[in-house]
Scaffold this motif. Structure first.
Motif, PDB file in Angstrom:
ATOM      1  N   GLU A   1      33.481  40.270  29.553  1.00 62.86           N
ATOM      2  CA  GLU A   1      33.401  39.475  30.779  1.00 62.86           C
ATOM      3  C   GLU A   1      32.215  39.882  31.636  1.00 62.86           C
ATOM      4  O   GLU A   1      31.726  39.095  32.449  1.00 62.86           O
ATOM      5  N   LYS A   2      31.748  41.112  31.454  1.00 61.51           N
ATOM      6  CA  LYS A   2      30.571  41.594  32.175  1.00 61.51           C
ATOM      7  C   LYS A   2      29.291  41.361  31.373  1.00 61.51           C
ATOM      8  O   LYS A   2      28.225  41.856  31.743  1.00 61.51           O
TER       9      LYS A   2
ATOM     10  N   ALA B   1      29.034  49.319  32.918  1.00 59.05           N
ATOM     11  CA  ALA B   1      30.230  48.496  32.723  1.00 59.05           C
ATOM     12  C   ALA B   1      31.422  49.333  32.296  1.00 59.05           C
ATOM     13  O   ALA B   1      32.551  49.127  32.772  1.00 59.05           O
TER      14      ALA B   1
ATOM     15  N   GLU C   1      33.109  51.191  35.142  1.00 58.50           N
ATOM     16  CA  GLU C   1      33.996  50.343  35.952  1.00 58.50           C
ATOM     17  C   GLU C   1      35.315  50.070  35.227  1.00 58.50           C
ATOM     18  O   GLU C   1      36.371  50.015  35.857  1.00 58.50           O
TER      19      GLU C   1
END
Length: 452
Positions: free
Chosen positions: A404-405, A446, A449
């Motif tokens: 999704e990133k 990413a 996170e």
């Protein structure tokens, strides 16, 4: 190939030709209980070609393509740079001859390429002789097991926990019909491989031990002790290679005593291609050549003493009785093998070694940066360009969150081994020469996170 639907007049003319009054007459031999009583409810009605193209394009846009962002997927299929010259050369007229060279006098270009391919594969894998390719790595793996059975006349095969689960699945499917007994187990998220357990399991009923090199977690082990233990019991060692670029840097399986080396050649000359077609590699020792499956291109001389090439020792089902054939695979991946050979020729030995060094150096860099993230643990103590990390969270949702990133961050072991709780936090990451510094930065940011 485009789908061109029939008109109602076309249908009636065809039915009349076979003396059928309706389409239903064509299915009278199908039991009524097995027939549908109407259209399939979950499928949409027919649409125009333009509408279908638009719909499929919209679906495709939902995917994150390999070239759209940072890419760290591996596990048997790798993103390497394939020079544009490879695609140009494989389309030259010299190679666009008959697919199956049964008439060698008009297919010398194809046969010579196959011969050169075999030479390159044999040298790379450390064996005496190689065939002219197979479908892919998984079927080549099964063919190696079948070959070991023919040689040893025993049916028990010990399969390392480090073998790709898809390869294991293919072997299990085929073994249902051959009577082979496959002993399998699951990998453990530690740096140690199962070499000692494999050696301890070998007995007089064992026909072969199958290991992957490097294995599914990217771990590298010395195959020599396993080979020695297998040979002491009259068994063979089968080594499976899914990343042949690695053999530009690490010792070949043949050098360590492997009797059969098979695997996947996709990473050289062949793109990811949505999962195929790929090219299976297969090599062995000279004394086992008559039991080797698939095609073999040989060198000879013609009536005038000039050098020429032919298919030789072809004990395939098309040539002899099926039950006597060394393989029931009726073809090979000649076009992909040609691309493999062209790319390998362009690289040369020095180029392959340099490419391997770049892959390993970049993988080490990525492994060091990711393992410095709190909660992320590097599993491997040795690897080539692929390694496994243990996350503080389940890896499969983490992969989706990374996607999704815009980052394709690796392959979760939960996807490969669904339901195996001890493997759910494992993430296999592949790093090739196509990965940039910006890609590494994006993956690190990413992942921080996702796991915090």
């Amino acid at each position: 190939m485009r789908y061109l639907p029939l008109s109602e007049i076309d249908r009636q003319q065809m039915l009349s030709a076979v003396r059928a009054s309706s389409i239903d007459d064509l299915f009278v031999d199908v039991p009524e209980g097995a027939r549908l009583d109407g259209p399939i409810r979950d499928l949409p009605n027919h649409a125009s070609e333009l509408s279908v193209e638009r719909h499929m394009s919209a679906l495709a846009r939902k995917n994150v393509a390999a070239g759209d962002g940072p890419f760290f997927l591996g596990c048997g299929a790798y993103k390497h740079h394939v020079p544009a010259s490879v695609d140009h050369i494989i389309q030259r007229g010299e190679f666009l001859t008959a697919y199956t060279p049964y008439q060698p006098e008009i297919a010398q270009g194809t046969l010579q390429v196959m011969f050169e391919f075999q030479t390159q594969v044999a040298r790379l894998l450390g064996c005496d002789v190689a065939n002219a390719s197979m479908y892919d790595g998984s079927t080549a793996c099964w063919e190696a097991i079948g070959m070991a059975r023919r040689i040893t006349r025993k049916t028990k095969t010990i399969i390392s926990s480090g073998l790709h689960p898809h390869y294991v699945s293919v072997a299990k499917t085929m073994a249902k019909f051959t009577g082979d007994t496959l002993e399998t187990s699951l990998p453990v998220l530690t740096a140690e491989t199962d070499a000692e357990q494999l050696i301890a399991a070998i007995d007089d009923q064992t026909n072969a031990v199958v290991v992957q090199y490097p294995d599914i977690l990217g771990r590298i082990t010395d195959l020599t002790p396993i080979a020695d233990a297998a040979h002491a019991k009259g068994a063979l060692l089968i080594a499976i290679v899914t990343e042949p670029v690695g053999l530009g840097l690490i010792k070949s399986p043949g050098e360590m005593g492997a009797d059969i080396v098979a695997g996947e050649g996709q990473s050289i000359g062949v793109g990811l291609q949505f999962g195929g077609p790929y090219v299976g590699l297969f090599a062995t020792r000279e004394k086992y050549v008559r039991q080797m499956p698939g095609r073999l291109a040989g060198e000879t001389v013609d009536a005038e003493g000039k050098r020429g090439f032919v298919l030789t020792l072809s004990t395939r089902e098309q040539h002899i009785r099926r039950e006597k054939a060394t393989s029931n695979i009726c073809t090979s991946s000649v076009l992909c093998a040609l691309a493999w050979s062209v790319h390998m020729t362009l690289l040369g030995e020095k180029g392959l070694r340099t490419l391997a060094e770049i892959n390993h150096a970049r993988a080490v860099q990525v492994a060091e940066r990711l393992s410095s993230i709190p909660g992320v643990e590097l599993v491997n103590d040795s690897f080539f360009n692929e390694f496994t990390v243990k996350l503080p969270v389940e890896a499969r949702p983490a992969v989706h969150a990374l996607a999704e990133k815009g980052v394709l961050g690796g392959v979760s072991l939960g996807r490969l081994y669904p339901g195996e709780s001890e493997l759910q936090n494992g993430l296999v990451i592949a790093v090739t020469e196509t990965v940039t510094d910006e890609d590494v930065d994006a993956l690190e940011a990413a992942l921080k996170e996702v796991v915090r």
